[in-house]
Design an enzyme around this catalytic site. Structure first.
Site, PDB file in Angstrom:
ATOM      1  N   GLU A 105      64.199  93.963 -36.258  1.00 20.70           N
ATOM      2  CA  GLU A 105      65.516  94.120 -36.864  1.00 20.70           C
ATOM      3  C   GLU A 105      66.182  95.394 -36.360  1.00 20.70           C
ATOM      4  O   GLU A 105      65.632  96.484 -36.477  1.00 20.70           O
ATOM      5  CB  GLU A 105      65.394  94.157 -38.389  1.00 20.70           C
ATOM      6  CG  GLU A 105      66.718  93.973 -39.114  1.00 20.70           C
ATOM      7  CD  GLU A 105      66.521  93.635 -40.577  1.00 20.70           C
ATOM      8  OE1 GLU A 105      66.429  92.433 -40.894  1.00 20.70           O
ATOM      9  OE2 GLU A 105      66.433  94.566 -41.395  1.00 20.70           O
ATOM     10  N   GLY A 162      61.533  89.360 -38.526  1.00 22.23           N
ATOM     11  CA  GLY A 162      61.378  89.676 -37.116  1.00 22.23           C
ATOM     12  C   GLY A 162      61.913  91.070 -36.824  1.00 22.23           C
ATOM     13  O   GLY A 162      62.317  91.814 -37.724  1.00 22.23           O
ATOM     14  N   ASN A 211      73.188  86.763 -42.498  1.00 24.29           N
ATOM     15  CA  ASN A 211      72.614  85.531 -43.038  1.00 24.29           C
ATOM     16  C   ASN A 211      72.964  85.436 -44.516  1.00 24.29           C
ATOM     17  O   ASN A 211      72.779  86.390 -45.267  1.00 24.29           O
ATOM     18  CB  ASN A 211      71.087  85.540 -42.852  1.00 24.29           C
ATOM     19  CG  ASN A 211      70.439  84.232 -43.274  1.00 24.29           C
ATOM     20  OD1 ASN A 211      71.123  83.276 -43.630  1.00 24.29           O
ATOM     21  ND2 ASN A 211      69.128  84.183 -43.243  1.00 24.29           N
ATOM     22  N   THR A 213      63.068  80.593 -42.692  1.00 21.78           N
ATOM     23  CA  THR A 213      62.803  79.968 -43.991  1.00 21.78           C
ATOM     24  C   THR A 213      62.915  78.455 -43.897  1.00 21.78           C
ATOM     25  O   THR A 213      62.093  77.721 -44.458  1.00 21.78           O
ATOM     26  CB  THR A 213      63.782  80.516 -45.044  1.00 21.78           C
ATOM     27  OG1 THR A 213      63.646  81.936 -45.125  1.00 21.78           O
ATOM     28  CG2 THR A 213      63.497  79.903 -46.403  1.00 21.78           C
ATOM     29  N   SER A 223      66.919  87.872 -39.139  1.00 21.93           N
ATOM     30  CA  SER A 223      67.569  87.252 -40.282  1.00 21.93           C
ATOM     31  C   SER A 223      68.650  86.273 -39.821  1.00 21.93           C
ATOM     32  O   SER A 223      69.490  86.600 -38.985  1.00 21.93           O
ATOM     33  CB  SER A 223      68.197  88.340 -41.166  1.00 21.93           C
ATOM     34  OG  SER A 223      68.849  87.770 -42.256  1.00 21.93           O
ATOM     35  N   GLY A 224      68.592  85.073 -40.366  1.00 22.76           N
ATOM     36  CA  GLY A 224      69.567  84.048 -40.005  1.00 22.76           C
ATOM     37  C   GLY A 224      69.146  83.156 -38.874  1.00 22.76           C
ATOM     38  O   GLY A 224      69.894  82.260 -38.471  1.00 22.76           O
ATOM     39  N   SER A 228      69.178  85.341 -46.582  1.00 22.96           N
ATOM     40  CA  SER A 228      68.194  86.133 -45.848  1.00 22.96           C
ATOM     41  C   SER A 228      66.994  86.462 -46.736  1.00 22.96           C
ATOM     42  O   SER A 228      67.145  86.923 -47.869  1.00 22.96           O
ATOM     43  CB  SER A 228      68.842  87.429 -45.355  1.00 22.96           C
ATOM     44  OG  SER A 228      67.884  88.250 -44.724  1.00 22.96           O
ATOM     45  N   SER A 229      65.785  86.222 -46.216  1.00 19.60           N
ATOM     46  CA  SER A 229      64.574  86.595 -46.944  1.00 19.60           C
ATOM     47  C   SER A 229      64.405  88.110 -46.859  1.00 19.60           C
ATOM     48  O   SER A 229      64.294  88.668 -45.770  1.00 19.60           O
ATOM     49  CB  SER A 229      63.350  85.899 -46.335  1.00 19.60           C
ATOM     50  OG  SER A 229      63.453  84.510 -46.451  1.00 19.60           O
TER      51      SER A 229
END
Length: 1045
Positions: A408, A406, A174, A129, A124-125, A177-178
């Protein structure tokens, strides 16, 4: 043979191909990790990333894999000109870029007509995206389009902000973040234009709806609605703007994001929804659902004496019922009671406080999760292929875009991290398998022997998680379904009993003393390919169950909200089958995704975040090393470097390095393979350092390539000098030839033109002379073809000569003598010229001079050749008056009143008896004249009664004003003498309009006296002016003689 071996950046500077940057590798690193000399060193790998990041070079290759480092700032590398640079260019002929991967995938799809996919991964971050947005934007801009395709491109791009609003949230790492995995297929037609799309979503983090960690937020859409929605909308939804008033938004203690504006993003989302096919009713229904979840979070419970739960806040519940279109009492009952169906009857069991809270949260998560699934389906409907000309969706290839979480590792890892890391393990397994397969295919194609590469196979970890009956997911499901008392602790014990001997599984109970110090009793550890991760089992069973009470489903099925009624089908209520567990559902979805990806040719984008603070230019080595490990980048590099570090086509290799061998420089005319063999033999390559395939050269060690590149750099000054010398010689020779040819052409053209001009002038001169002679002979004849030229010439010559000798003054009466043929025209021209000069002269005269000339003309008409002293008066100006206004007595002026004095002159009046002289002032007005004696008007003479004016022809100043004899008021004619007789008479004639009543007598003038008497004034010439009574009783006037010499 032309090799496109350079690229031009946006400033126009030339940046050479990948090999050229090897000369700057000490400063900017290498742009393909395969060229690292120490490819087994993680430190060398990270140092290369750091160097490139410091130069704003955020992209680096590992073969065909793109590694992207998030710069946390805007870079000028995503403009439309940049897209054109990468369009249609070979993958390795230009610097690494997300556009290069996009274009390479697109061209591979068009050439091979096979499905492709781009796998984007990272924590994340790290910019996943944004990378997917850049890829979609590249296809939208560079692919051929028509009206339908332009609309599709807009929908593809506009779907991003909608999915981000409903599926993204602020986390500690992030701000955007998705919180779900996304796989998008873009379908292309035979022209390479996008014609359709489809989105699959995976594992939305529904638990975020009801709980957020400290410093994190709920999904963006909640805050966007409160901040950006109009007052009327919020009033309709019974909402307030302050997020702190809603329980589902306060648990993270973070309602604002500094890097984004919820109000602006709300506008973007509201503008995007109609573009992707949402009606006004759809939008309102979605907003009702979002608002209902906020009100549901504010629904609170109390506990009765027997422990049963009841609702204590009626208003939020009523708002939920209104917005979802359900019965409030039914909803209240469903939240506080549980329905159990046995074979014989239905049993309603009241819920305790904790169970009611769980039921409420389960409803919120289910409503939001299913609404998100409906949202994705709605977007898919707008992206679906609709054109009738495309008969089958399978007829055209697709490019898949996987934007998924990814690996985590958080401080506290739970069920969500377990699923995410399971997904990463599967993708790593697929990645290694496909990478090895592509390597093997390339070796086979080039005819090079394939040797199996040793690598870490993470299948053992995947089996640990997903194996039937023995895997963690199976054990979790079994524990959830087991009758009796089950808990997260019993689940952990079951894991220890079943997996206790597995080398990649550790718990506090199974660990050694050192490990127990860093693990709690509620955790288990998995040794993933990327590292060790501790998972806390608290909440595993509840999150895996992910189920609602049956009576809550029944209430939702009766909703008037069309979206809710579609999300909760009645078949679901009547179906006695237990719903699928969350982990199993995710596992099955992941397996389907793997099947999809296995049918496609993959490309990879690995995203890395350089620091946790989102600071531009800051490179945290510890954090980057952690990501390099769990992304498996070193593993990928080792697989690729197990064979050959560098491979290029014969053409590209020979084109670049041919200057190093005299036999290949400057051109090689034979086969490319022979040329490359000649070149490497000359360079002294050892057989173990390289292999020649069918179309490519494979170099084993980067050191060999670096030595070759350094030799080329050392050779470049010599090459440059040779090229400069040759070019200067060629340029000067070409310049001399051009100049010489130009001179010859100019000389030839000039000589020809001069000769043609000379001949033309001679012909014209001869013809002119003949016509002139013939015209001279016939000059006295009428105008005819024989003499027309001569006569025209005569007329022309006369007019030219006349134009140079025209009179310049109206007094100049001279005129050029004209030939007989233009006599009449000459007379007309003289008249016209004189009229023109007179007109010009008159136009130049000032008004006062014009008045003077008018008087002079009148005087000329009266006195010219009639009076002796007229010639002397011509050169003298007539004055406006001979008596100034202050010389006239005031009483006289008052007597005259409004009659303005136009002219005045001193005169001498002679009596009709005795001719006694008396000085007087003669004043002329517009209608009469008066004789003034100092202060008294002695006589008034009306012009209407004036009979005439008489003067002599001599040079005297006598004037006789004839009065009518029948007028008794008058005493007879008036005898006056004035020194300015010409001026006086002219003025009087003009004012009294008596030009035709002026008599000029040569010898004597008769005048009328009083009572019918008559007298005579005689005029004689003498030496001086004298006025006296004569011998016969006449008035004798002696006029001086005028000297005419």
């Amino acid at each position: 043979m032309r090799y496109q071996g350079k690229e031009v950046d946006i400033e126009g500077r030339v940046r050479l191909v990948m090999e050229s940057t090897l000369t700057a590798r000490d400063r900017v690193g290498v742009q393909d990790f395969l060229l690292l000399e120490n490819h087994n060193s993680e430190a060398a790998f990270i140092e290369n990333l750091r160097r490139r990041f410091g130069e704003n070079l955020i992209y680096t290759y590992i073969g065909s894999v793109l590694v992207s480092v998030n710069p946390y700032k805007e870079l000028e590398i995503y403009s439309k000109p940049q897209m054109e640079r990468y369009r249609g260019v070979s993958f390795y002929e230009i610097s690494p870029h997300i556009y290069a991967v996009s274009d390479n995938t697109y061209r591979a799809m068009k050439i091979t007509w096979r499905d492709q996919c781009i796998l984007i991964s990272g924590e994340s971050g790290s910019g996943k995206t944004e990378a997917s947005k850049k890829i979609l934007l590249y296809y939208a801009v560079t692919c051929p389009t028509h009206d339908h395709m332009t609309t599709l491109g807009d929908r593809l791009l506009q779907s991003n902000p909608v999915l981000e609003a409903f599926g993204n949230a602020k986390t500690l790492r992030n701000d955007n973040s998705s919180r779900f995995g996304k796989y998008m297929d873009v379908q292309f037609d035979f022209k390479g234009a996008p014609v359709g799309g489809h989105i699959l979503n995976y594992l939305l983090e529904k638990s975020r709806v009801v709980h957020q960690n400290h410093g994190e937020r709920n999904f963006h859409i909640f805050y966007q609605l409160l901040d950006g929605g109009s007052n009327d909308l919020l009033q309709t939804l019974d909402l307030e703007r302050n997020p702190q008033n809603y329980q589902y938004l306060v648990k993270g203690s973070c309602s604002r994001v500094s890097s984004a504006s919820d109000k602006n993003n709300w506008k973007v989302v509201m503008n995007a929804l109609p573009v992707i096919g949402f009606t006004e009713e759809d939008i309102q229904n979605v907003l009702n659902i979002i608002a209902s979840i906020l009100h549901l979070g504010n629904t609170q419970f109390g506990e009765g004496e027997e422990g049963e739960a009841h609702i204590t806040t009626e208003t939020p519940l009523a708002n939920v019922a209104k917005l979802l279109g359900v019965d409030a009492s039914s909803l209240s009952n469903a939240l506080t009671h549980k329905k159990l169906i046995t074979k014989e009857e239905e049993v309603i069991i009241p819920l305790n406080f904790e169970q009611a809270m769980s039921a409420r949260d389960a409803l919120a998560k289910a409503v939001y999760g299913r609404t998100f699934t409906w949202l994705v389906e709605k977007i898919n409907q707008s992206l679906a292929l609709k054109d009738d000309m495309y008969h089958s969706n399978k007829a055209f290839p697709v490019i898949g875009l996987l934007d998924i979480y990814g690996f985590e590792v958080l401080e506290h890892n739970s069920f969500e991290q377990f699923c995410i890391n399971y997904c990463s393990e599967k993708l790593q397994q697929l990645f290694i398998e496909l990478t090895l397969r592509s390597e093997q295919e390339e070796y086979t194609t080039e005819g090079i022997a394939w040797e199996m590469v040793p690598y870490f196979d993470n299948k053992i970890i995947c089996d640990l998680i997903e194996e039937k009956h023995k895997g963690i997911i199976s054990i979790l499901n079994e524990e959830c379904l087991r009758p009796g008392e089950t808990s997260d602790a019993s689940f952990l014990e079951k894991l220890e009993d079943t997996l206790g001997n597995h080398p990649h599984f550790v718990t506090h109970k199974l660990a050694n003393g050192k490990t127990r110090k860093v693990m709690s009793r509620e955790e288990f550890r998995l040794l993933h390919y990327a590292g060790e991760v501790n998972y806390n089992v608290n909440g595993f069973l509840d999150k895996n169950n992910d189920s609602m009470n049956r009576n809550l489903k029944e209430v939702m099925c009766q909703s008037d909200n069309q979206i809710i009624s579609r999300c909760f089908s009645r078949e679901e209520v009547t179906d006695q089958k237990r719903p699928q567990m969350a982990a199993t559902h995710f596992k099955n979805s992941l397996l389907k995704l793997m099947e999809i990806l296995m049918t496609k040719e993959p490309s990879y984008v690995r995203c890395i975040k350089p620091n946790d603070a989102k600071q531009p230019g800051h490179f945290d080595e510890v954090l980057v090393r952690h990501q390099v490990r769990y992304l498996g980048l070193m593993e990928n590099l080792r697989v690729r470097r197990a064979g050959f570090a560098y491979r290029r086509s014969f053409e590209a290799f020979l084109q670049r390095y041919k200057p190093l061998c005299p036999e290949t420089w400057p051109n090689w005319d034979g086969r490319l393979e022979d040329g490359v063999a000649t070149l490497v033999n000359y360079l002294g390559y050892q057989p173990e350092e390289y292999k020649l395939g069918r179309s490519k050269i494979f170099i084993h060690l980067p050191k060999t390539l670096f030595l070759t590149e350094d030799a080329l750099q050392a050779k470049k000054p010599e090459i440059a000098l040779t090229l400069q010398t040759s070019w200067r010689g060629y340029r000067e020779r070409a310049k001399y030839k051009r100049i010489r040819h130009a001179i010859i052409v100019i000389q030839s053209a000039w000589r020809g033109m001069k000769g043609r001009r000379r001949a033309r002038r001679r012909r014209q001169a001869a013809e002119l002379i003949r016509r002139f002679i013939k015209g001279f002979i016939y000059r006295h004849e009428d105008y005819c073809p024989e003499n027309e030229y001569f006569l025209d010439h005569v007329r022309y010559s006369f007019l030219i000569k006349l134009s140079k000798n025209l009179p310049t003054s109206v007094l100049d009466k001279s005129w050029l003598a004209s030939p007989p043929s233009v006599t009449e025209a000459s007379e007309h021209l003289w008249k016209l010229h004189m009229q023109n000069m007179v007109t010009k002269y008159c136009n130049r005269i000032q008004p006062e001079w014009k008045n003077q000339m008018t008087q002079k003309v009148v005087a000329s008409e009266i006195f010219k050749d009639q009076k002796d002293n007229y010639p002397q008066s011509v050169g003298r100006l007539f004055l406006d008056t001979r008596i100034e206004r202050d010389q006239i007595n005031l009483k006289v002026l008052q007597t005259l009143g409004s009659d303005k004095v136009q002219y005045g002159a001193p005169v001498t009046k002679y009596d009709r008896r005795g001719f006694k002289p008396r000085p007087r002032q003669l004043l002329l007005s517009n209608t009469f004249a008066v004789l003034v004696d100092k202060t008294k008007i002695k006589q008034k003479i009306d012009y209407a009664s004036l009979g005439g004016i008489s003067v002599s022809s001599l040079s005297d100043g006598m004037v006789v004003l004839h009065m009518p004899t029948e007028d008794n008021k008058q005493k007879g004619d008036v005898l006056l003498h004035c020194n300015h007789v010409i001026e006086l008479v002219t003025k009087l004639a003009l004012i009294a309009r008596m030009l035709n009543y002026i008599n000029i007598k040569p010898g004597s003038i008769r005048y009328a006296g009083a009572r019918g008497t008559e007298g005579i004034v005689d005029f004689v010439r003498g030496s001086e002016l004298k006025v006296a009574k004569g011998k016969r009783g006449h008035l004798l006037v002696t006029a001086p003689r005028i000297n005419t010499t």
